[in-house]
Design a protein around this motif. Sequence first.
Motif, mmCIF file in Angstrom:
data_model
loop_
_atom_site.group_PDB
_atom_site.id
_atom_site.type_symbol
_atom_site.label_atom_id
_atom_site.label_comp_id
_atom_site.label_asym_id
_atom_site.label_seq_id
_atom_site.Cartn_x
_atom_site.Cartn_y
_atom_site.Cartn_z
ATOM 1 N N LYS A 119 0.834 -1.187 0.000
ATOM 2 C CA LYS A 119 0.000 0.000 0.000
ATOM 3 C C LYS A 119 0.873 1.244 0.000
ATOM 4 C CE LYS A 119 -2.223 -1.474 3.599
ATOM 5 N NZ LYS A 119 -3.185 -1.590 4.722
ATOM 6 N N LEU A 120 0.497 2.192 -0.827
ATOM 7 C CA LEU A 120 1.210 3.451 -0.922
ATOM 8 C C LEU A 120 0.191 4.576 -0.870
ATOM 9 C CD1 LEU A 120 3.426 2.414 -3.927
ATOM 10 C CD2 LEU A 120 4.234 2.625 -1.584
ATOM 11 N N THR A 121 0.644 5.770 -0.562
ATOM 12 C CA THR A 121 -0.239 6.925 -0.560
ATOM 13 C C THR A 121 0.318 7.990 -1.490
ATOM 14 O OG1 THR A 121 0.922 7.890 1.336
ATOM 15 C CG2 THR A 121 -0.982 6.504 1.825
ATOM 16 N N GLY A 122 -0.478 9.037 -1.690
ATOM 17 C CA GLY A 122 -0.026 10.158 -2.492
ATOM 18 C C GLY A 122 -0.111 9.903 -3.982
ATOM 19 N N TYR A 123 0.634 10.709 -4.735
ATOM 20 C CA TYR A 123 0.653 10.567 -6.191
ATOM 21 C C TYR A 123 1.067 9.162 -6.612
ATOM 22 C CZ TYR A 123 0.254 15.646 -6.933
ATOM 23 O OH TYR A 123 -0.191 16.949 -6.981
ATOM 24 N N GLY A 124 2.094 8.631 -5.937
ATOM 25 C CA GLY A 124 2.596 7.303 -6.299
ATOM 26 C C GLY A 124 1.543 6.228 -6.129
ATOM 27 N N GLY A 125 0.741 6.344 -5.069
ATOM 28 C CA GLY A 125 -0.305 5.352 -4.843
ATOM 29 C C GLY A 125 -1.360 5.379 -5.923
ATOM 30 N N ILE A 126 -1.785 6.585 -6.316
ATOM 31 C CA ILE A 126 -2.790 6.707 -7.380
ATOM 32 C C ILE A 126 -2.249 6.180 -8.699
ATOM 33 C CG2 ILE A 126 -4.024 8.383 -8.824
ATOM 34 C CD1 ILE A 126 -5.395 7.852 -6.198
ATOM 35 N N ARG A 128 0.159 4.008 -9.225
ATOM 36 C CA ARG A 128 0.328 2.558 -9.206
ATOM 37 C C ARG A 128 -1.009 1.834 -9.234
ATOM 38 N NH1 ARG A 128 4.656 4.857 -7.062
ATOM 39 N NH2 ARG A 128 6.704 3.851 -7.215
ATOM 40 N N THR A 129 -2.030 2.432 -8.618
ATOM 41 C CA THR A 129 -3.371 1.847 -8.732
ATOM 42 C C THR A 129 -3.820 1.851 -10.178
ATOM 43 O OG1 THR A 129 -4.009 2.529 -6.495
ATOM 44 C CG2 THR A 129 -5.786 2.076 -8.041
ATOM 45 N N TRP A 130 -3.634 2.985 -10.849
ATOM 46 C CA TRP A 130 -4.018 3.072 -12.263
ATOM 47 C C TRP A 130 -3.248 2.059 -13.100
ATOM 48 C CZ3 TRP A 130 -1.913 3.629 -16.998
ATOM 49 C CH2 TRP A 130 -2.762 3.988 -18.049
ATOM 50 N N LEU A 131 -1.938 1.983 -12.899
ATOM 51 C CA LEU A 131 -1.124 1.047 -13.679
ATOM 52 C C LEU A 131 -1.535 -0.394 -13.424
ATOM 53 C CD1 LEU A 131 2.408 2.675 -13.234
ATOM 54 C CD2 LEU A 131 1.119 2.475 -15.379
ATOM 55 N N GLY A 132 -1.762 -0.735 -12.146
ATOM 56 C CA GLY A 132 -2.138 -2.106 -11.822
ATOM 57 C C GLY A 132 -3.460 -2.497 -12.446
ATOM 58 N N LEU A 212 -2.753 12.027 -16.651
ATOM 59 C CA LEU A 212 -3.787 13.017 -16.345
ATOM 60 C C LEU A 212 -4.495 12.675 -15.039
ATOM 61 C CD1 LEU A 212 -5.643 15.399 -17.033
ATOM 62 C CD2 LEU A 212 -7.016 13.818 -18.424
ATOM 63 N N THR A 213 -4.815 11.392 -14.851
ATOM 64 C CA THR A 213 -5.494 10.959 -13.633
ATOM 65 C C THR A 213 -4.656 11.276 -12.405
ATOM 66 O OG1 THR A 213 -6.709 9.186 -14.758
ATOM 67 C CG2 THR A 213 -6.384 8.942 -12.389
ATOM 68 N N THR A 214 -3.376 10.960 -12.464
ATOM 69 C CA THR A 214 -2.487 11.193 -11.321
ATOM 70 C C THR A 214 -2.386 12.677 -10.990
ATOM 71 O OG1 THR A 214 -1.197 9.244 -11.944
ATOM 72 C CG2 THR A 214 -0.177 10.786 -10.417
ATOM 73 N N LEU A 215 -2.160 13.524 -12.005
ATOM 74 C CA LEU A 215 -1.996 14.959 -11.763
ATOM 75 C C LEU A 215 -3.299 15.605 -11.322
ATOM 76 C CD1 LEU A 215 0.283 15.891 -14.807
ATOM 77 C CD2 LEU A 215 0.967 15.498 -12.424
ATOM 78 N N GLU A 216 -4.399 15.227 -11.968
ATOM 79 C CA GLU A 216 -5.683 15.854 -11.644
ATOM 80 C C GLU A 216 -6.145 15.490 -10.244
ATOM 81 O OE1 GLU A 216 -10.391 15.717 -12.490
ATOM 82 O OE2 GLU A 216 -9.071 14.116 -13.202
ATOM 83 N N GLU A 225 -3.756 10.451 2.831
ATOM 84 C CA GLU A 225 -4.352 9.309 3.514
ATOM 85 C C GLU A 225 -5.101 8.391 2.556
ATOM 86 O OE1 GLU A 225 -3.753 8.653 6.649
ATOM 87 O OE2 GLU A 225 -2.532 10.479 6.790
ATOM 88 N N VAL A 226 -4.867 8.571 1.269
ATOM 89 C CA VAL A 226 -5.537 7.749 0.254
ATOM 90 C C VAL A 226 -4.571 6.659 -0.194
ATOM 91 C CG1 VAL A 226 -6.582 7.713 -2.042
ATOM 92 C CG2 VAL A 226 -6.985 9.657 -0.518
ATOM 93 N N TYR A 227 -4.919 5.422 0.140
ATOM 94 C CA TYR A 227 -4.049 4.307 -0.197
ATOM 95 C C TYR A 227 -4.188 3.920 -1.666
ATOM 96 C CZ TYR A 227 -3.030 3.464 4.728
ATOM 97 O OH TYR A 227 -2.603 3.597 6.023
ATOM 98 N N GLY A 228 -3.053 3.580 -2.255
ATOM 99 C CA GLY A 228 -3.040 3.037 -3.604
ATOM 100 C C GLY A 228 -2.664 1.574 -3.555
ATOM 101 N N PHE A 229 -2.563 0.966 -4.707
ATOM 102 C CA PHE A 229 -2.247 -0.458 -4.780
ATOM 103 C C PHE A 229 -1.129 -0.674 -5.786
ATOM 104 C CE2 PHE A 229 -2.952 -4.754 -6.558
ATOM 105 C CZ PHE A 229 -2.792 -5.476 -5.388
ATOM 106 N N SER A 230 -0.073 -1.284 -5.337
ATOM 107 C CA SER A 230 1.060 -1.547 -6.219
ATOM 108 C C SER A 230 1.177 -3.043 -6.443
ATOM 109 C CB SER A 230 2.354 -1.008 -5.597
ATOM 110 O OG SER A 230 3.456 -1.297 -6.429
#
Length: 438
Positions: A119-126, A128-132, A212-216, A225-230
């Motif tokens: 689990k990651l947070t921030g830009y990286g989390g979003i 990696r969620t999108w990529l996954g 675009l998704t990550t930046l927006e 506090e928003v977890y992403g998924f790698s």
Amino acid sequence: MQETTSQQRLAGVLILFGLIAQIIGFTGLLHTAHAVSYLLWLAVALLWRDIPKRSRIQAGVLMGLGLLMLLVARVVYDAEVDWPAMLQGNAFVAAMLVGVSFITLVGKQQGRKKAPGKKLTGYGGILRTWLGVHFLGTILNMSTIIMVGDRLARSGPLSMPQFLALNRGLSSAATWSPFFASMGIVIALAPEMQYSYVAMFGLPLALLSGLLTTLELGRRFDLREVYGFSLAPSSLLMPGIMALLVMVFHFWLTPRLSIVGIITFLIPMVALLYNLRDGPRYTFRRIRQHTTTRLPAMRGEISLFLAAGLLTLGLSTLVASIAGNDWTLFASFGAAQGMISFLAIVLSALAGLHPIIGISVLASMVSLQGSEHTLFAFAGLCSWAIGTSVGPLSGINLSLQGRYGVSGYRMMKNNLFYAGVMSLLSLASIAGLSYLVN
């Protein structure tokens, strides 16, 4: 989990038989098109009362309109209608969706390890969620939304940034993935499409969606506090192997068979061989469970595709009977026509229609020649990708709504800026592809 009824189990068996009939048809030994369509339609009839109300109304309206137009064409304009074949529209795509569902059998039911990744947070989390979701979804399609969404939900209720990353990660794969139903539709409607050109523009367009998704989302929401998924590299092994197998069959073993056809038989075959390692009894148990639970649960998807196919047949028959077979909406299909078609389909998605309807209706009113097949296909794929992301009644948004309770119209509102930017990029890509292929 709610137990299935005997009627649902019977419908699941009929859906399985429809898939088997489709695979037999690929061999050329028997003509099974009628059997496939009849089996799938009968299954939908048995499951009709179980289909969610919104989907049932939409499918019912499409079926009614399609049948009405066939009747008008026959009675008023004396058109020739092949009534026994009237149910075949999109049956091959529905069979492909059934075949793809067997990917869930590649893995153990008991004693499964936790989904890999951290689990990651921030830009990286979003990101990696999108990529996954994007790259895993190129093979697993809709099931990726639930798999990754459930993983994220372990940390608490999903937030809007997570919903949007899931939504856009999967929908954007429609611009280039050969495994998506969108690709199956456009290949069927534009059989001379050149996939290499589509991927040349579609893959970069999808990657721009991730950027675009990550930046927006980083600008609009507090992602601390928003977890992403790698996903771990091992999680991409199976999709990578499947993609490689599809290419091997497509280019060497069965070059005459479409990618849709290859996927339809290949994924069930891999699932069968995978489970046979644990013996025929274990394999039979897993297939039986899949047939009686998972296949009936696909009632909404199957009914929509079949209903859209009937609508397309009715509309194309009526248009041909009124205007003659030589009438077309456009004299030719170039950049301007591709842009107009793209915008019309996306706007119809905002109104609640699935892009498959707009693409199919458009195909019935155009006559494509040569490179126009590729341009039409790409415009359809772009409209599918953006239409399913923003459309409140798209399959992706209905899945998120049904499982996690997020409003489809709230999703639409939060996706409007994204859809606007991606539409501009899509229009530019359509123009660029038109210049390249002409």
